[in-house]
Design an enzyme around this catalytic site. Structure first.
Site, PDB file in Angstrom:
ATOM      1  N   HIS A  41      19.493  49.196  38.500  1.00 24.99           N
ATOM      2  CA  HIS A  41      19.080  49.635  39.911  1.00 24.99           C
ATOM      3  C   HIS A  41      18.757  48.311  40.742  1.00 24.99           C
ATOM      4  O   HIS A  41      19.192  47.313  39.949  1.00 24.99           O
ATOM      5  CB  HIS A  41      17.527  50.416  39.778  1.00 24.99           C
ATOM      6  CG  HIS A  41      16.399  49.187  39.007  1.00 24.99           C
ATOM      7  ND1 HIS A  41      16.247  49.001  37.736  1.00 24.99           N
ATOM      8  CD2 HIS A  41      15.746  48.516  39.467  1.00 24.99           C
ATOM      9  CE1 HIS A  41      15.595  48.089  37.432  1.00 24.99           C
ATOM     10  NE2 HIS A  41      15.023  47.588  38.486  1.00 24.99           N
ATOM     11  N   HIS A 127      20.525  41.884  44.068  1.00 20.36           N
ATOM     12  CA  HIS A 127      21.426  42.021  43.069  1.00 20.36           C
ATOM     13  C   HIS A 127      20.833  42.959  42.106  1.00 20.36           C
ATOM     14  O   HIS A 127      19.916  43.515  42.067  1.00 20.36           O
ATOM     15  CB  HIS A 127      21.438  40.659  42.428  1.00 20.36           C
ATOM     16  CG  HIS A 127      20.169  40.273  41.781  1.00 20.36           C
ATOM     17  ND1 HIS A 127      19.019  39.713  42.216  1.00 20.36           N
ATOM     18  CD2 HIS A 127      19.643  40.458  40.301  1.00 20.36           C
ATOM     19  CE1 HIS A 127      17.998  39.731  41.505  1.00 20.36           C
ATOM     20  NE2 HIS A 127      18.515  40.109  40.377  1.00 20.36           N
TER      21      HIS A 127
END
Length: 186
Positions: A41, A127
């Site tokens: 995620h 990220h």
């Protein structure tokens, strides 16, 4: 409840990340704890342990902030490492979007979360964590891999919602549950 705010990643992108994880395993340059596919995620904010009152405050802030945001396209591209590629501790896939909407959303949320007692982030580089390096077998080989794969393209997706997730830590790794989903306007 241990909680964080996240953007969920589409399965085909997770499959591409899995392929990169397998390539890293194959070169055996480091002992890496890889993020399981179901747990991949994009974290927008990690809260730590919160109670129901704090959860309600967080939800209210998210609902207010997303009124300013419509759905948008996110690209997952590039491989890098925190500290850096010569001294990697976390290997990640980069996140890009037009107009830096993800960073803008994170900053707006972070500002409001700081008003209810959460520490403000100093710097945020969106990220996706691929894995955490535990030890190196061949530092040069890992650095070379990161250089060669720097421009890897994992895919693009439509960001339609963000989720408040809970995290239960187990010996086999964390288990994430969606507590609430916030839909961006079309």
């Amino acid at each position: 409840m241990r909680a964080f705010l996240a953007i969920e990643i589409e399965d085909y992108i997770k499959d591409n990340i899995d392929k990169t994880q397998q390539e890293l395993k194959d070169i055996n340059a480091a002992r890496i704890n890889y993020v399981k596919s179901e747990n991949i995620h994009l974290t927008l904010k990690f809260f730590g342990d919160i109670d129901e009152d704090k959860q309600e405050q967080i939800s209210k802030i998210v609902r207010e902030c997303i009124d300013d945001y419509s759905q948008y396209t996110l690209k997952l591209v590039d491989i890098g490492a925190f500290r850096n590629i010569h001294n990697p501790r976390v290997i990640w896939a980069g996140v890009k979007d037009k107009e830096n909407r993800t960073v803008s959303l994170i900053k707006q949320l972070d500002e409001k979360f700081s008003k209810i007692g959460f520490k403000k982030e100093k710097n945020y580089t969106p990220h996706i964590t691929i894995g955490r390096v535990k030890s190196l077998n061949d530092k040069n080989m890992l650095t070379d891999f990161l250089k060669e794969h720097h421009k890897t393209y994992f895919g693009k997706m439509q960001v339609k919602s963000i989720c408040l997730k809970s995290s239960i830590l187990t010996p086999e790794g964390p288990i994430y549950n969606t507590e609430e989903k916030f839909i961006l306007r079309e």
